[in-house]
Design an enzyme around this catalytic site. Structure first.
Site, PDB file in Angstrom:
ATOM      1  N   GLY A 198       0.824  -1.207   0.000  1.00  0.00           N
ATOM      2  CA  GLY A 198       0.000   0.000   0.000  1.00  0.00           C
ATOM      3  C   GLY A 198       0.852   1.249   0.000  1.00  0.00           C
ATOM      4  O   GLY A 198       1.116   1.833   1.063  1.00  0.00           O
ATOM      5  N   TYR A 199       1.326   1.635  -1.166  1.00  0.00           N
ATOM      6  CA  TYR A 199       2.104   2.868  -1.303  1.00  0.00           C
ATOM      7  C   TYR A 199       1.287   3.937  -2.047  1.00  0.00           C
ATOM      8  O   TYR A 199       0.953   4.972  -1.499  1.00  0.00           O
ATOM      9  CB  TYR A 199       3.397   2.636  -2.105  1.00  0.00           C
ATOM     10  N   SER A 200       0.996   3.663  -3.342  1.00  0.00           N
ATOM     11  CA  SER A 200       0.410   4.690  -4.207  1.00  0.00           C
ATOM     12  C   SER A 200      -0.952   5.141  -3.722  1.00  0.00           C
ATOM     13  O   SER A 200      -1.732   4.352  -3.177  1.00  0.00           O
ATOM     14  CB  SER A 200       0.262   4.156  -5.631  1.00  0.00           C
ATOM     15  N   THR A 255       4.601   8.560  -8.351  1.00  0.00           N
ATOM     16  CA  THR A 255       6.051   8.685  -8.347  1.00  0.00           C
ATOM     17  C   THR A 255       6.521   9.577  -7.200  1.00  0.00           C
ATOM     18  O   THR A 255       7.548   9.317  -6.584  1.00  0.00           O
ATOM     19  CB  THR A 255       6.507   9.244  -9.710  1.00  0.00           C
ATOM     20  N   SER A 283      -2.339  -4.120  -5.775  1.00  0.00           N
ATOM     21  CA  SER A 283      -2.449  -5.441  -6.406  1.00  0.00           C
ATOM     22  C   SER A 283      -2.432  -6.525  -5.343  1.00  0.00           C
ATOM     23  O   SER A 283      -1.722  -6.402  -4.349  1.00  0.00           O
ATOM     24  CB  SER A 283      -1.324  -5.647  -7.410  1.00  0.00           C
ATOM     25  N   GLU A 311      12.555  -5.014  -4.665  1.00  0.00           N
ATOM     26  CA  GLU A 311      11.524  -5.206  -5.688  1.00  0.00           C
ATOM     27  C   GLU A 311      12.099  -5.016  -7.095  1.00  0.00           C
ATOM     28  O   GLU A 311      11.742  -5.726  -8.023  1.00  0.00           O
ATOM     29  CB  GLU A 311      10.360  -4.227  -5.452  1.00  0.00           C
ATOM     30  N   THR A 363       9.111   4.318 -11.236  1.00  0.00           N
ATOM     31  CA  THR A 363       9.033   4.496 -12.689  1.00  0.00           C
ATOM     32  C   THR A 363      10.429   4.642 -13.304  1.00  0.00           C
ATOM     33  O   THR A 363      11.370   5.085 -12.655  1.00  0.00           O
ATOM     34  CB  THR A 363       8.135   5.714 -13.008  1.00  0.00           C
ATOM     35  N   ASN A 364      10.541   4.226 -14.562  1.00  0.00           N
ATOM     36  CA  ASN A 364      11.867   4.202 -15.185  1.00  0.00           C
ATOM     37  C   ASN A 364      12.507   5.585 -15.290  1.00  0.00           C
ATOM     38  O   ASN A 364      13.727   5.699 -15.336  1.00  0.00           O
ATOM     39  CB  ASN A 364      11.792   3.540 -16.566  1.00  0.00           C
ATOM     40  N   GLU A 365      11.685   6.625 -15.324  1.00  0.00           N
ATOM     41  CA  GLU A 365      12.268   7.976 -15.342  1.00  0.00           C
ATOM     42  C   GLU A 365      13.019   8.248 -14.039  1.00  0.00           C
ATOM     43  O   GLU A 365      14.100   8.832 -14.040  1.00  0.00           O
ATOM     44  CB  GLU A 365      11.182   9.046 -15.559  1.00  0.00           C
TER      45      GLU A 365
END
Lengths: 396, 373
Positions: A128-130, A136, A164, A247, A377-379
């Protein structure tokens, strides 16, 4: 220097490879057809998790003092590659990332209950983060935990998104704000909790994505005893980054591809095209396979090196982020290259007549796009590479 | 599993960095290259004095008995310094694969001892005009008395005019043949070519050139396969050094160069482009490590060698152009040091098979493997 497996590691790999050969039984295949249970959660899945535990395979690489077998991160990586390659919906977030963080940082109560139950294959944890307003920029999260001074309990209120496994998880690994002071930096007022989903005030609603089912989860006046707090009050950020570092390596595990790639190569050799020639004889088809083979071997070596570095206690931050970016973007490309060789029939889904290899790639490409933004995220990973790998000055 | 280098490997790399670094000052290189491609004899002499050039020869040949991996570390340093020495053609392509032949071939033994002492230089002719398949030459060898004569044309032969002899591939009775040809004879003529990286390369005409046979048939095949594998993986190691250097130069430049009042590296577009270079090179590094390790273990036909060379071409192309781009005009100015790396990037990309050729070769292997399975 010897970058190959030791004889013991090779023996472990061979043993696990044989073990997982028949692990995916028809009843599990059937259960996974239910979109609610594609990532686990059904009775067959639960039973398989307990079987893995009974066979001593969960927590293989965890330190002995944390209840594992203590044979190291490289061995844990070998296990994860084999279990993922089999197609089993292995709950790597629970076993490979949150579990070890809990074992390291949890109090005696958590270690004696939750950690042990993870190793028994009886507990699934969702992250439970986002939140709707914090993706981000995770540190801007608003879900709050307020201390009830009298009982010492925490009262939790807020909403998380993209939780999820939240519809069947036993606990949520929850990041909540415990310090509302405007004078401190926002990532310094966050604390980690483990919230049992059985508590009053917890609820979830489904979010159906292009690939998988995920959830919005709600926390309304949940009264949580302090024993479910993980680590120091306001000390959650370090646990979050620690979990995310683990992760990053887990989500680019080459096992995501190895099993499918083997099946696709065999399919190309055993299937004839309209001229009666094996599909694999077509130049562009075999070149697609060669590209996947090359990318996969590279990813394997990157992950081995990461696991080895972890074993020696000095994983490099830039390299971990580089592996995450490369791996996740390679997956997206690999699904495409493999789907192309199947032609239009590749678009037929699992439940359709004429589906190739049970529609595994039709499913994979729909699910796989989460990896480039999931787990940081990859950025952001590129920012880390630029700063930690190349010492470029940061903006702001 | 162990990804760390041994202490002696570290020593070799440090010493190579020191000696090559001392001779890689851009002003020095600029003077040397003013008259075209050159052999940096002064630097080569220093390398010979240090013994690094022959460190991976057996002690019986005057070397330090180190392994192939040690040579790839030197190759990486060459990529970082882009100095003009015949280390890869002479030591890695030619001498290393000939070590076994030296045990029972006096002529070869003499050559290798001459290399150790610095008196001899030997190079390899892999390709011919219109034929770039090292294992399938058109040049012909035929026996003549106790000796052999060779007829044909080779080209893009590095340092041919500086070398005392050449390792040459040819056919004899439909079989692959490998021999040594002394360059100081009437039957050998070298004409300078100009390749993009300005490495001294030559067209070599062999006209009834006298030669010594080293291997025939299967043995010749094995020898050249080993030479190609060793060279290919070493060029990948050189590419690692070259790509790393291009990325670092770009990082330094963009951290200092200001536009709109800030260093341009603080723009996300610039930082991310360089991060992608870093990530690309991480991939090249790791797959090259796999390839060099396989070669080190005597596995000259592992897929990893093709894979590494495929990555090598792609990464050099991308990193070179990203590096030039973030510099603006400065990147291509011959008074600035980046261009030498960019020229070598293209040279390495196209040498011994480009990326697509590697993928095609790998594709054939996959087809054969799965159709016979």
């Amino acid at each position: 220097m010897d970058i190959s497996y030791t004889p013991e590691q090779q023996a472990l790999k061979d043993r696990l490879s044989a073990y997982f050969k028949d692990f995916i039984t028809p009843d599990l295949v059937e259960e996974k057809k239910n979109p609610e249970m594609f990532e686990g959660g059904g009775p067959v899945f639960r039973q398989k998790m307990q079987q893995l535990s009974a066979d001593g395979l969960l927590g293989l690489g965890w330190p002995v003092e944390l209840g594992g077998e203590g044979i190291g991160p490289v061995e844990q990586h070998i296990f994860t590659e084999e279990v993922m390659s089999s197609g089993f919906p292995y709950p790597f977030l629970t076993v490979d990332t949150v579990g070890p963080m809990l074992a390291q940082n949890g109090n005696d109560f958590l270690r004696d209950t939750v950690v042990k139950d993870i190793l028994k294959g009886e507990v699934i944890i969702a992250v439970g983060y986002s939140e709707p307003g914090a993706g981000t920029d995770l540190a801007s999260l608003k879900t709050r935990a307020d201390r009830d001074e009298e009982s010492g309990d925490w009262i939790i209120n807020g909403q998380k998104i993209w939780t999820s496994l939240g519809h069947f998880a036993d606990y949520i690994w929850l990041a909540a704000r415990t310090n509302q002071s405007p004078d401190i930096k926002k990532h310094k007022g966050i604390t980690m909790f483990l919230v049992p989903t059985s508590l009053e005030g917890f609820s979830h609603t489904p979010i159906h994505t292009m690939g998988i089912r995920t959830n919005a989860t709600y926390y309304q006046d949940i009264r949580l005893p302090d024993k479910y707090r993980v680590g120091e009050i306001d000390g959650g950020w370090q646990l979050i980054t620690g979990q995310l570092n683990r992760e990053r390596l887990s989500i680019v595990n080459p096992g995501m591809i190895t099993g499918v790639f083997e099946q696709v190569c065999q399919w190309c050799a055993n299937t004839n095209d309209s001229h009666g020639e094996p599909v694999i004889k077509t130049q562009w088809v075999k070149e697609n396979l060669a590209k996947v083979h090359t990318g996969l071997e590279t990813l394997k070596m990157l992950c081995w090196k990461q696991a080895w570095a972890m074993q020696n206690g000095n994983p490099d931050m830039a390299d971990a982020s580089a592996a995450k970016v490369y791996g996740s973007e390679f997956f997206v490309e690999a699904w495409r290259l493999m789907l192309e060789v199947m032609g239009q029939a590749g678009t037929l889904g699992e439940d359709s007549e004429g589906a190739i290899l049970r529609g595994v790639l039709e499913k994979r490409y729909r699910v796989g796009s989460t990896l480039t933004f999931g787990g940081g995220t990859n950025e952001i990973q590129r920012e880390i590479v630029a700063a930690a790998g190349l010492w470029l000055p940061r903006a702001r | 599993m162990d990804f760390s280098y041994s202490e002696s490997h570290g020593d070799i790399k440090n010493l190579a960095s020191e000696i090559l670094g001392d001779h890689a000052d851009p002003e020095r290189l600029k003077k040397l290259e003013a008259n075209g491609p050159y052999f940096d004899a002064e630097l080569w002499h220093k390398l010979v004095e240090s013994g690094i050039h022959s460190a991976s020869f057996p002690t019986a040949l005057g070397g330090m008995g180190m392994d192939y991996n040690a040579t790839t570390l030197v190759a990486e340093v060459i990529g970082q310094t882009v100095v003009s020495i015949p280390y890869i053609p002479c030591i890695i392509s030619t001498a290393m694969p000939l070590i076994n032949s030296a045990l029972n071939n006096k002529a070869v033994l003499n050559k290798l001892q001459g290399i150790t002492s610095g008196e001899q230089l030997i190079t390899t002719a892999f390709i011919e005009p219109g034929n770039e398949a090292p294992l399938d030459p058109r040049t012909e060898a035929s026996p003549q008395g106790d000796s052999w004569v060779v007829n044909g044309n080779k080209h893009c032969v590095p340092y041919a005019a500086d070398a005392s002899s050449l390792m040459v591939t040819a056919v004899n009775n439909g079989q692959l043949w490998v021999g040594l040809v002394d360059t100081q004879q009437n039957g050998v003529s070298c004409v300078a070519q100009r390749c993009t990286a300005n490495e001294p390369q030559y067209q070599v005409s062999l006209n009834q050139a006298t030669a010594t046979c080293v291997a025939e048939g299967d043995a010749a095949h094995a020898l050249i396969e080993q030479s190609v594998a060793m060279t290919s993986a070493a060029y990948c190691a050189m590419a690692v050094g070259c790509a790393d250097k291009m990325t670092r130069i770009s990082g330094e430049y963009t951290s200092q160069r200001e536009q709109f009042g800030v260093a341009i590296a603080t723009f996300q577009a610039v930082a991310h482009r360089l991060a992608d270079c870093y990530i690309d090179n991480e991939c090249l590094k790791i797959i090259t490590l796999k390839a060099t390790s396989d070669v080190n273990n005597g596995d000259y036909s592992n897929d990893s060698i093709l894979m590494a060379k495929a990555w090598c071409g792609d990464v050099l192309h991308r990193v070179s152009h990203a590096a030039q781009h973030v510099h603006g005009g400065m990147g291509i100015d011959r008074d600035y040091h980046l261009f030498r790396y960019c020229l070598w990037a293209k040279q390495l990309e196209l040498t011994l098979g480009n990326s697509k050729q590697q993928i095609a070769a790998l594709a054939d292997r996959i087809e054969a493997r799965y159709l016979t399975a």
